[in-house]
Motif scaffolding. Structure first.
Motif, mmCIF file in Angstrom:
data_model
loop_
_atom_site.group_PDB
_atom_site.id
_atom_site.type_symbol
_atom_site.label_atom_id
_atom_site.label_comp_id
_atom_site.label_asym_id
_atom_site.label_seq_id
_atom_site.Cartn_x
_atom_site.Cartn_y
_atom_site.Cartn_z
ATOM 1 N N PHE A 6 45.321 45.930 28.878
ATOM 2 C CA PHE A 6 44.487 45.570 30.030
ATOM 3 C C PHE A 6 45.353 44.875 31.082
ATOM 4 C CE2 PHE A 6 44.652 41.720 27.575
ATOM 5 C CZ PHE A 6 44.674 40.708 28.527
ATOM 6 N N LYS A 7 44.830 44.839 32.295
ATOM 7 C CA LYS A 7 45.423 44.030 33.353
ATOM 8 C C LYS A 7 44.286 43.488 34.213
ATOM 9 C CE LYS A 7 46.359 47.894 36.548
ATOM 10 N NZ LYS A 7 47.394 48.553 37.373
ATOM 11 N N SER A 8 44.483 42.279 34.676
ATOM 12 C CA SER A 8 43.471 41.621 35.489
ATOM 13 C C SER A 8 44.151 40.995 36.696
ATOM 14 C CB SER A 8 42.749 40.543 34.658
ATOM 15 O OG SER A 8 41.679 39.976 35.389
ATOM 16 N N GLU A 9 43.966 41.613 37.853
ATOM 17 C CA GLU A 9 44.602 41.116 39.069
ATOM 18 C C GLU A 9 43.853 41.634 40.295
ATOM 19 O OE1 GLU A 9 48.567 42.535 38.617
ATOM 20 O OE2 GLU A 9 48.054 44.619 39.055
ATOM 21 N N ASN A 10 43.979 40.875 41.374
ATOM 22 C CA ASN A 10 43.361 41.246 42.657
ATOM 23 C C ASN A 10 41.856 41.512 42.536
ATOM 24 O OD1 ASN A 10 45.943 41.147 43.862
ATOM 25 N ND2 ASN A 10 46.339 43.270 43.247
ATOM 26 N N VAL A 58 44.758 61.704 26.115
ATOM 27 C CA VAL A 58 43.481 61.484 26.799
ATOM 28 C C VAL A 58 43.399 60.001 27.151
ATOM 29 C CG1 VAL A 58 40.980 61.461 26.548
ATOM 30 C CG2 VAL A 58 42.305 63.376 25.637
ATOM 31 N N HIS A 59 43.059 59.706 28.410
ATOM 32 C CA HIS A 59 43.014 58.325 28.874
ATOM 33 C C HIS A 59 41.584 57.948 29.281
ATOM 34 C CE1 HIS A 59 47.371 58.461 28.920
ATOM 35 N NE2 HIS A 59 47.308 59.549 29.687
ATOM 36 N N LEU A 60 41.168 56.767 28.851
ATOM 37 C CA LEU A 60 39.879 56.210 29.257
ATOM 38 C C LEU A 60 40.131 54.836 29.878
ATOM 39 C CD1 LEU A 60 36.728 55.960 29.226
ATOM 40 C CD2 LEU A 60 36.974 54.940 26.939
ATOM 41 N N THR A 61 39.673 54.644 31.127
ATOM 42 C CA THR A 61 39.797 53.342 31.764
ATOM 43 C C THR A 61 38.412 52.818 32.113
ATOM 44 O OG1 THR A 61 40.030 54.259 34.002
ATOM 45 C CG2 THR A 61 42.054 53.904 32.741
ATOM 46 N N VAL A 62 38.210 51.528 31.866
ATOM 47 C CA VAL A 62 36.949 50.864 32.191
ATOM 48 C C VAL A 62 37.289 49.646 33.039
ATOM 49 C CG1 VAL A 62 34.884 49.738 31.294
ATOM 50 C CG2 VAL A 62 35.900 51.662 30.042
ATOM 51 N N SER A 63 36.787 49.619 34.290
ATOM 52 C CA SER A 63 37.127 48.540 35.220
ATOM 53 C C SER A 63 35.876 47.844 35.728
ATOM 54 C CB SER A 63 37.915 49.088 36.425
ATOM 55 O OG SER A 63 39.034 49.828 36.008
ATOM 56 N N ASP A 64 36.028 46.569 36.084
ATOM 57 C CA ASP A 64 34.941 45.833 36.744
ATOM 58 C C ASP A 64 35.536 44.843 37.734
ATOM 59 O OD1 ASP A 64 34.981 42.920 35.675
ATOM 60 O OD2 ASP A 64 35.159 44.098 33.848
ATOM 61 N N ASN A 65 34.722 44.439 38.690
ATOM 62 C CA ASN A 65 35.169 43.482 39.710
ATOM 63 C C ASN A 65 34.561 42.107 39.474
ATOM 64 O OD1 ASN A 65 32.564 44.228 40.346
ATOM 65 N ND2 ASN A 65 32.876 44.225 42.566
ATOM 66 N N GLY A 66 34.498 41.727 38.192
ATOM 67 C CA GLY A 66 33.885 40.453 37.809
ATOM 68 C C GLY A 66 34.827 39.279 37.873
ATOM 69 N N ILE A 67 34.608 38.300 36.980
ATOM 70 C CA ILE A 67 35.347 37.033 37.026
ATOM 71 C C ILE A 67 36.799 37.186 36.605
ATOM 72 C CG2 ILE A 67 33.322 35.597 36.684
ATOM 73 C CD1 ILE A 67 33.993 35.464 33.717
ATOM 74 N N GLY A 68 37.138 38.296 35.966
ATOM 75 C CA GLY A 68 38.515 38.529 35.565
ATOM 76 C C GLY A 68 38.912 37.756 34.316
ATOM 77 N N ILE A 69 40.164 37.931 33.918
ATOM 78 C CA ILE A 69 40.713 37.264 32.727
ATOM 79 C C ILE A 69 41.842 36.357 33.191
ATOM 80 C CG2 ILE A 69 41.843 37.606 30.493
ATOM 81 C CD1 ILE A 69 40.532 40.398 30.420
ATOM 82 N N SER A 70 41.687 35.069 33.006
ATOM 83 C CA SER A 70 42.690 34.122 33.490
ATOM 84 C C SER A 70 43.981 34.228 32.689
ATOM 85 C CB SER A 70 42.159 32.693 33.409
ATOM 86 O OG SER A 70 42.005 32.306 32.060
ATOM 87 N N GLN A 71 45.070 33.793 33.317
ATOM 88 C CA GLN A 71 46.387 33.830 32.678
ATOM 89 C C GLN A 71 46.389 32.989 31.404
ATOM 90 O OE1 GLN A 71 48.786 35.763 34.139
ATOM 91 N NE2 GLN A 71 50.062 35.447 32.345
ATOM 92 N N LYS A 72 45.571 31.957 31.401
ATOM 93 C CA LYS A 72 45.537 31.015 30.281
ATOM 94 C C LYS A 72 45.057 31.664 28.983
ATOM 95 C CE LYS A 72 43.606 26.478 29.126
ATOM 96 N NZ LYS A 72 42.731 25.387 29.578
ATOM 97 N N ILE A 73 44.158 32.646 29.083
ATOM 98 C CA ILE A 73 43.564 33.221 27.859
ATOM 99 C C ILE A 73 44.020 34.648 27.591
ATOM 100 C CG2 ILE A 73 41.524 31.764 28.108
ATOM 101 C CD1 ILE A 73 40.003 34.260 29.062
ATOM 102 N N LYS A 74 44.916 35.184 28.424
ATOM 103 C CA LYS A 74 45.317 36.585 28.268
ATOM 104 C C LYS A 74 45.893 36.890 26.894
ATOM 105 C CE LYS A 74 46.020 38.264 32.975
ATOM 106 N NZ LYS A 74 46.980 38.787 33.971
#
Length: 442
Positions: A426-430, A375-391
């Protein structure tokens, strides 16, 4: 060549030429005996000239032969080095001797580094005829297989059967693989990784192996280091002003307190109380994280659970003009702790709300799907994102980018998901940040 050599060679060639002319003259005039005599002299002069040239180049030839065989024992005397040709040859020999010593030292260092590694390392070399030889292997590698150090590839490949199929692949390529070996009569799993390097003459295959336990230990050490860094930073930031204030208040009490002094004392005590409460809250959040109870798993309707949790935010979504897209399959059943999974969804949505503060068209997308026994649950938003520095710090306890954040939301979420034998990434891109959770169905 030096001027002296040019003069000697010129004299010898001149004498040979004069001798040849005299021989021609004597035979032409009929002086046969004189002609034969000067012919013998010409032969002798020619021999002396060749002998001189041979001696001249003998040391150079010997030095070149030694260089070809990596032998630096031959020495050209200081006297001979007065000759510029011998001097340059001596410098060339010294240059290659220094380079050879440096290469040997680097090889020793390289070997010592590989030997000191706790991960197994095997480096193979293949020529253009596909002939393979063992270039390097360390103690950890042979210990994993409980074998001696075989530098003969034909002998070694008989002892490392699980790797042969990977190594025999043509052409060699990068591989990440998990294999199982019996070590000390116990089955142990290893993570295997290969890398390939190409040169003009050879292809090199580097094989590294480490136990799964080694990987786990490494990750645990990294986590503990990050945790202790955050905790020490938080505690020092709290205690430093308290210590400074306490010292200041003590100095105020040394004199007869007046109204201003009492006011300053009151203000200082309030700050101390506030910082103490902050530290107390910090300790309580740590206790909440460390004392997370085991999930009380029961059969639940996962779709319904997520829907009910999202309903808690409905008013806030309206106030902040946030569009919610909930895509789901109905009546997905899951063996889980309902309250803990509700907390997971609350934490993820709370993060979305924070990330969407500055978004022009704030949108949250929640998707529930089932694939085979997952079972897969995905939660997405188009906010400020997560920078590479803090991933790399997202799941570290007490790490937060919010002024009022506790820094345990995502850590707690990860702990709950893993307690349910699930995974989270998680992934944060585009311009889109997506958290994906996956659970095993009953």
């Amino acid at each position: 060549m030096s001027k002296k050599i040019y003069i000697q060679l010129s004299i010898r060639i001149l004498l040979i030429a004069v001798n040849a002319m005299l021989i021609f003259y004597f035979f032409q005039k009929g002086y046969v005996i004189n002609g034969f005599g000067f012919t013998l002299l010409l032969i002798f002069q020619t021999f002396l000239c060749f002998d001189y040239l041979k001696k001249l180049f003998l040391d150079i030839e010997k030095t070149v032969d030694c260089l070809l065989n990596d032998d630096f024992s031959n020495k050209i005397s200081v006297e001979k080095q007065q000759n510029i040709l011998h001097a340059k040859t001596a410098k060339l020999q010294e240059k290659y001797r220094t380079q050879s010593q440096l290469f040997t030292s680097e090889q020793v260092i390289f070997t010592n580094i590989i030997e000191s590694l706790t991960i197994g390392v095997l480096i193979l070399r293949k020529d253009k005829n596909d002939e393979i030889e063992v270039f390097q292997l360390n103690k950890a590698f042979v210990d994993f297989f409980q074998i001696p150090k075989f530098y003969n590839w034909k002998l070694l490949q008989e002892k490392i059967t699980p790797l042969v199929n990977i190594i025999d692949a043509k052409p060699w390529k990068r591989v990440k693989h998990t294999i199982s070996l019996t070590v000390n009569e116990q089955l142990e799993s290893f993570f295997l990784k290969t890398s390939v390097t190409h040169t003009s003459d050879y292809d090199y295959l580097m094989v590294t192996m480490e136990t799964i336990q080694q990987l786990i230990d490494k990750k645990e050490k990294e986590s503990w280091y990050k945790l202790m860094t955050v905790m020490s930073h938080e505690i020092i930031n709290t205690i430093t002003p308290i210590s400074s204030l306490a010292e200041n208040l003590d100095s105020l009490l040394q004199d007869e307190p007046d109204e201003d002094t009492l006011s300053e004392l009151s203000q200082g005590l309030k700050i101390i109380k506030k910082r103490s409460l902050h530290l107390n809250n910090f300790v309580n959040t740590y206790r909440q994280l460390s004392e997370l109870p085991l999930p009380d798993k029961k059969e639940i309707n996962f779709t319904e659970t997520v829907q009910q949790t999202l309903d808690l935010f409905s008013q806030e979504f309206k106030e902040k003009n946030i569009q919610l897209h909930f895509q789901r399959e109905e009546n997905i059943q899951l063996l889980a702790d309902k309250q803990q999974l509700e907390q997971v969804v609350i934490n993820l949505i709370s993060n979305c709300l924070y990330a969407l503060k500055e978004a022009s068209t704030p949108t949250i997308t929640v998707n529930i799907s089932q694939e085979n026994n997952r079972v897969h649950l995905t939660v997405s938003d188009n906010g400020i994102g997560i920078s590479q520095k803090i991933k790399n710090n997202i799941f570290v306890p007490y790490f937060t980018t919010r002024k009022d954040g506790s820094g345990i939301g995502l850590t707690l979420t990860k702990s709950i998901v893993e307690a349910h034998d699930g995974t989270i990434f998680f992934k944060s891109e585009n311009g889109l940040t997506t958290f994906t959770l996956s659970f095993q169905t009953a």
